[in-house]
Every structure is written in C-alpha cells, then in structure tokens.
Design a protein around this motif. Structure first.
Motif, short mmCIF file in Angstrom:
data_model
loop_
_atom_site.label_atom_id
_atom_site.label_comp_id
_atom_site.label_asym_id
_atom_site.label_seq_id
_atom_site.Cartn_x
_atom_site.Cartn_y
_atom_site.Cartn_z
N ARG A 114 0.82 -1.21 0.00
CA ARG A 114 0.00 0.00 0.00
C ARG A 114 0.86 1.25 0.00
O ARG A 114 1.85 1.34 0.71
CB ARG A 114 -0.89 0.05 1.23
N CYS A 115 0.40 2.22 -0.78
CA CYS A 115 1.01 3.53 -0.79
C CYS A 115 -0.02 4.48 -0.18
O CYS A 115 -1.05 4.73 -0.78
CB CYS A 115 1.34 3.91 -2.24
N ILE A 116 0.24 4.94 1.03
CA ILE A 116 -0.72 5.79 1.74
C ILE A 116 -0.37 7.23 1.41
O ILE A 116 0.51 7.85 2.02
CB ILE A 116 -0.66 5.52 3.25
N LEU A 117 -1.06 7.77 0.41
CA LEU A 117 -0.72 9.08 -0.12
C LEU A 117 -1.32 10.20 0.72
O LEU A 117 -2.41 10.07 1.28
CB LEU A 117 -1.21 9.19 -1.57
N LEU A 118 -0.61 11.32 0.76
CA LEU A 118 -1.04 12.47 1.56
C LEU A 118 -1.08 13.73 0.71
O LEU A 118 -0.15 14.01 -0.05
CB LEU A 118 -0.06 12.73 2.71
N ILE B 182 1.29 14.71 -2.59
CA ILE B 182 2.72 15.01 -2.76
C ILE B 182 3.61 14.29 -1.73
O ILE B 182 4.81 14.44 -1.75
CB ILE B 182 3.02 16.52 -2.74
N TYR B 183 2.99 13.54 -0.82
CA TYR B 183 3.76 12.75 0.15
C TYR B 183 3.17 11.34 0.22
O TYR B 183 2.01 11.13 -0.15
CB TYR B 183 3.66 13.33 1.57
N LYS B 184 3.96 10.43 0.74
CA LYS B 184 3.40 9.13 1.14
C LYS B 184 3.86 8.85 2.57
O LYS B 184 4.94 9.25 2.99
CB LYS B 184 3.82 8.01 0.19
N ALA C 49 6.57 11.07 6.81
CA ALA C 49 6.21 10.98 5.39
C ALA C 49 7.41 11.30 4.52
O ALA C 49 8.37 11.92 4.95
CB ALA C 49 5.08 11.96 5.08
N GLU C 50 7.35 10.84 3.27
CA GLU C 50 8.37 11.22 2.29
C GLU C 50 7.70 11.71 1.02
O GLU C 50 6.55 11.34 0.73
CB GLU C 50 9.31 10.05 2.00
#
Ligand code: SF4
Length: 148
Positions: free
Chosen positions: A30-34, A64-66, A54-55
């Motif tokens: 999973r990619c938990i995007l923010l 723009i972050y995960k 986050a990165e």
C-alpha cells in the motif's frame, strides 16, 4: 458547469476495524498518499516534522507525500492495530475502500475494492453518502492545491 458523479448503487460498507488498509498485506503493497494539507495538519497536531512520518512522491498529484511504514510495512501511526491519529487521518484513509476517478468534463466515478472485508456489509449506501465523500474530497483537494 456543475460536477456529476456516478456511484455504486448496490453496495454497503461497515468497517470492522481490521486495519488491513493501514499497511502492506501478504498480497498488497500500500502507498498511503497524503495531500499537502494532510501532512501539515498531522504535523501541527502531533508536533512531528513532516519528514519524520512521510516522504515526498512525484507523479501522484494532488498527493505530494506518502506515509512512512516503518514496521512490518504498517503505517507510521498504526499502533496495536489502531490509528493513533484517527480524527485527523488523511483524506485517502477517510475514503477507503472507495476511490474517486476523474473522467474529465466535470464527470467523476466512484469505485471500491473488494479486498476490504467491510464491503458488502450493512445496508446499501445512498447518494447522500457519496455526496458527502465527494464534497470532502473536492474541498480537501482545493484547499491543498491553493494554499502556499
Ligand atoms: S493514518 Fe490511520 S487510518 Fe490512515 S493508514 Fe495510517 S493508521 Fe491507517
């Protein structure tokens, strides 16, 4: 022009708190995007620098972050299978197991994943449920992409 969305008419959903969506499983990474505003809100409330949890990612706009997943591929904020930032969790977490795709010309479509154990439980959701999700998403994305 007003936005129009299509939504599934025959599905219920009741979260059972399994936390499978809060990180990797045997068959899913999973990619938990923010959104920018998700990350800023979490940073303000937790007093953590964004880069601690986050990165940055590219090519996923408006996200723009995960989220970092330090242990066993689980979300930075998952402890004992509980979300420790539930009240301020990211938009993508508030949406799961639903997803909204932009078809262009102000047309959108909701879909969902059958991987969620809560799908198919409870009564079918009515249009107002999806209207609320739609408004939440468009407001959050507008806010995130217009703040500097
Ligand atoms: S922020 Fe909370 S709801 Fe979202 S993935 Fe992390 S633990 Fe789960």
């Amino acid at each position: 022009m007003a936005s129009v969305f299509e939504y599934p008419k025959d599905v219920g959903f009741v979260c059972n708190g399994c936390a499978q969506c809060c990180g990797d499983t045997e068959d899913t990474v999973r990619c938990i995007l923010l959104l920018k505003t998700d990350a800023e809100r979490i940073s303000n409330k937790t007093l953590l620098d964004i880069n601690e949890f986050a990165e940055q990612v590219s090519g996923c706009e408006p996200y723009i972050y995960k989220m970092k997943k330090p242990e066993d591929g689980k979300c930075f904020f998952l402890e004992n299978n509980r979300c420790t930032i539930y009240e301020i969790r990211p938009l993508i977490c508030r949406f799961y197991p639903f997803k909204l795709d932009n078809l262009g010309n102000n047309r959108y479509i909701f879909s969902y994943t059958n991987k969620c154990e809560g799908i198919g439980k409870g009564p079918h959701h009515k249009k107002v449920f999806f209207e609320n999700l739609f408004n939440e998403a468009t407001n959050a994305i507008d806010e995130s992409t217009t703040t500097h």
